[in-house]
Design an enzyme around this catalytic site. Sequence first.
Site, PDB file in Angstrom:
ATOM      1  N   GLY A   1       0.827  -1.207   0.000  1.00 51.52           N
ATOM      2  CA  GLY A   1       0.000   0.000   0.000  1.00 51.52           C
ATOM      3  C   GLY A   1       0.856   1.250   0.000  1.00 51.52           C
ATOM      4  O   GLY A   1       0.456   2.293   0.525  1.00 51.52           O
TER       5      GLY A   1
ATOM      6  N   ARG B   1       1.841   7.919   2.495  1.00 53.84           N
ATOM      7  CA  ARG B   1       2.343   9.253   2.145  1.00 53.84           C
ATOM      8  C   ARG B   1       2.339  10.194   3.347  1.00 53.84           C
ATOM      9  O   ARG B   1       3.279  10.959   3.557  1.00 53.84           O
ATOM     10  CB  ARG B   1       1.496   9.865   1.021  1.00 53.84           C
ATOM     11  CG  ARG B   1       1.596   9.129  -0.310  1.00 53.84           C
ATOM     12  CD  ARG B   1       0.771   9.803  -1.390  1.00 53.84           C
ATOM     13  NE  ARG B   1       1.258  11.149  -1.684  1.00 53.84           N
ATOM     14  CZ  ARG B   1       0.679  12.269  -1.293  1.00 53.84           C
ATOM     15  NH1 ARG B   1      -0.439  12.232  -0.580  1.00 53.84           N
ATOM     16  NH2 ARG B   1       1.186  13.438  -1.614  1.00 53.84           N
TER      17      ARG B   1
ATOM     18  N   ARG C   1      -0.319  -2.267  -6.323  1.00 51.20           N
ATOM     19  CA  ARG C   1      -0.776  -2.786  -7.613  1.00 51.20           C
ATOM     20  C   ARG C   1      -0.230  -1.992  -8.794  1.00 51.20           C
ATOM     21  O   ARG C   1      -0.032  -2.527  -9.882  1.00 51.20           O
ATOM     22  CB  ARG C   1      -2.303  -2.783  -7.659  1.00 51.20           C
ATOM     23  CG  ARG C   1      -2.966  -3.785  -6.737  1.00 51.20           C
ATOM     24  CD  ARG C   1      -4.470  -3.660  -6.782  1.00 51.20           C
ATOM     25  NE  ARG C   1      -4.922  -2.352  -6.318  1.00 51.20           N
ATOM     26  CZ  ARG C   1      -6.186  -1.957  -6.287  1.00 51.20           C
ATOM     27  NH1 ARG C   1      -7.134  -2.762  -6.733  1.00 51.20           N
ATOM     28  NH2 ARG C   1      -6.507  -0.764  -5.830  1.00 51.20           N
TER      29      ARG C   1
ATOM     30  N   ASP D   1      -1.551   0.809  16.862  1.00 48.19           N
ATOM     31  CA  ASP D   1      -2.497   1.854  17.266  1.00 48.19           C
ATOM     32  C   ASP D   1      -1.659   3.088  17.572  1.00 48.19           C
ATOM     33  O   ASP D   1      -0.941   3.117  18.578  1.00 48.19           O
ATOM     34  CB  ASP D   1      -3.300   1.424  18.496  1.00 48.19           C
ATOM     35  CG  ASP D   1      -4.370   2.440  18.889  1.00 48.19           C
ATOM     36  OD1 ASP D   1      -4.215   3.634  18.543  1.00 48.19           O
ATOM     37  OD2 ASP D   1      -5.348   2.054  19.542  1.00 48.19           O
ATOM     38  N   HIS D   2      -1.739   4.095  16.694  1.00 47.12           N
ATOM     39  CA  HIS D   2      -0.812   5.224  16.819  1.00 47.12           C
ATOM     40  C   HIS D   2      -0.963   5.981  18.127  1.00 47.12           C
ATOM     41  O   HIS D   2      -0.034   6.652  18.573  1.00 47.12           O
ATOM     42  CB  HIS D   2      -0.961   6.180  15.626  1.00 47.12           C
ATOM     43  CG  HIS D   2      -2.233   6.959  15.613  1.00 47.12           C
ATOM     44  ND1 HIS D   2      -3.401   6.473  15.084  1.00 47.12           N
ATOM     45  CD2 HIS D   2      -2.521   8.201  16.081  1.00 47.12           C
ATOM     46  CE1 HIS D   2      -4.347   7.377  15.201  1.00 47.12           C
ATOM     47  NE2 HIS D   2      -3.848   8.427  15.808  1.00 47.12           N
TER      48      HIS D   2
ATOM     49  N   HIS E   1      -8.837   3.105  20.148  1.00 49.26           N
ATOM     50  CA  HIS E   1      -8.057   4.200  20.723  1.00 49.26           C
ATOM     51  C   HIS E   1      -8.441   4.491  22.170  1.00 49.26           C
ATOM     52  O   HIS E   1      -7.592   4.497  23.070  1.00 49.26           O
ATOM     53  CB  HIS E   1      -8.238   5.477  19.893  1.00 49.26           C
ATOM     54  CG  HIS E   1      -7.729   5.371  18.491  1.00 49.26           C
ATOM     55  ND1 HIS E   1      -6.653   4.606  18.141  1.00 49.26           N
ATOM     56  CD2 HIS E   1      -8.161   5.950  17.342  1.00 49.26           C
ATOM     57  CE1 HIS E   1      -6.432   4.709  16.838  1.00 49.26           C
ATOM     58  NE2 HIS E   1      -7.337   5.519  16.341  1.00 49.26           N
TER      59      HIS E   1
ATOM     60  N   LYS F   1     -16.801  14.186  16.016  1.00 50.44           N
ATOM     61  CA  LYS F   1     -16.354  14.990  14.878  1.00 50.44           C
ATOM     62  C   LYS F   1     -17.042  16.353  14.917  1.00 50.44           C
ATOM     63  O   LYS F   1     -18.107  16.518  15.502  1.00 50.44           O
ATOM     64  CB  LYS F   1     -16.726  14.288  13.567  1.00 50.44           C
ATOM     65  CG  LYS F   1     -16.203  12.870  13.429  1.00 50.44           C
ATOM     66  CD  LYS F   1     -14.749  12.840  13.070  1.00 50.44           C
ATOM     67  CE  LYS F   1     -14.293  11.434  12.712  1.00 50.44           C
ATOM     68  NZ  LYS F   1     -12.839  11.374  12.440  1.00 50.44           N
TER      69      LYS F   1
END
Length: 483
Positions: A17, A24, A51, A177-178, A240, A330
């Site tokens: 990935g 990125r 891919r 788990d960041h 989290h 959110k």
Amino acid sequence: MVSRTIPVDPFDLVLFGATGDLARRKILPSLYRRFLAGQMPDTARVIGAARSELSNEEFRDLVREALAEFVSKAKTDKAAIDAFVAQCSYIAIDAKGDGGWSDLKQMVREDAIKAFYFSVAPSIFGALADKLRSHGIACDNSRLVVEKPFGTDLKTAKKLNADLAASFREDQIYRIDHFLGKETVQNLMAVRFANVLFEPLWNERYIDHVQITVAETVGVGGRGSYYDKSGAMRDMVQNHLMQLLCLTAMEPPAAFDPDRLRDEKLKVIRALDPVPLKDVVRGQYKSGPEPSYIEDAENADSKTESYIALKIGISNWRWKHTPFYLRTGKRLTKRMSEIVVQFKETPHSIFDRDDGSTANALTIRLQPDEGIDLSVTIKEPGPGGMRLTNVPLDMSFADALGADDAEMPDAYERLIMDVIRGNQTLFMRGDEVEAAWAWTDPIINAWEAQGDKPKQYPQGSSGPEEALALLLRDGRRWRDLED
């Protein structure tokens, strides 16, 4: 304060990935920063796999673009970027076919640590793991890193664990788990277990309640269709917030050892009380400056929550009468993640009731300004009698480290280096994931059976009014998000 950088052994990290958004934004920039710090050796290699048919040079251009966008100017060094990019290569891989696997086997070295990072959809975890093993690419000392979601319920979590276990041992699997890589989260353990000051008070006798908040100002735009199948409970609470709760509530492990620490976290999850619907508040953000949740999700009949608040009890000797209040949402008024440990009032006050004194609180800030502060009551300076005021004993990590080191390492930097070191302390174990889903599933099933839509709340607010009532009925209040 000067942090030490200890280089890791040479490694080959195969990033599946590698052209995706997470690679990125987080993975590639984190690897570069560790290279810049001198922790990633010159002989280490990053092999991108996806891919798309790309040449090595085309992939290196993609890496440069990612570093330009997601690495701060202070960390941008042309010579270092050139050297790092030279250690990157690429191979096109067919996850379910045989294309590229023989070439990948030739690329990875037998004399280096081999780590395989699955930054891909969980639906192909099993297929990738099987290919690595069947083509003889993975070995007994290989490490496998997988990103959440670790299933969508207990059944799918068990299948995912079984798929991975068919090709890798549990001690080779790193479920990342960041949140656990954040400096403040690890300092929570240091504060508790390396200081005599707090641990004697860390129980229901002295702590009134605990609040865990992860508030976000962004909505779900761009990933609305995915999020609508998940919701705040699955996306945030089950992983989290559960991890933050476990680290706050767990017993001291016998040693700072991966399995002993995770044993104690597992005990907390298994001691969680069932949560009745009266102790759950679900919400959706309304239309405001930005589109509403149902517009972002493109589903006018959506019953998926973008906000959730819960009151949780833990049935063990340490916490039996101390509630834990969790909330996440959110489009709230502020981006903030913190744990607030609210201590009880003094048994007897010798001062007037209106003297301004309040109970002590320990606040662990995860973002945006990582640090810890302890509120204490002191005498207000000046004449005029014994007037009390509450002040924080504050430690901001940026201040403590000094101006030159004010940019805190990203959580992914620590976690990826821990993978290379073979240290699983900050990663979730399979039985821990399954236990969390076993507690979560009945809550989700109960509200799905009831069929109620989430409560609407304004964008830029603290969430639904019903969430305030969740604490007010207990004579408590949420910590203001603006504080």
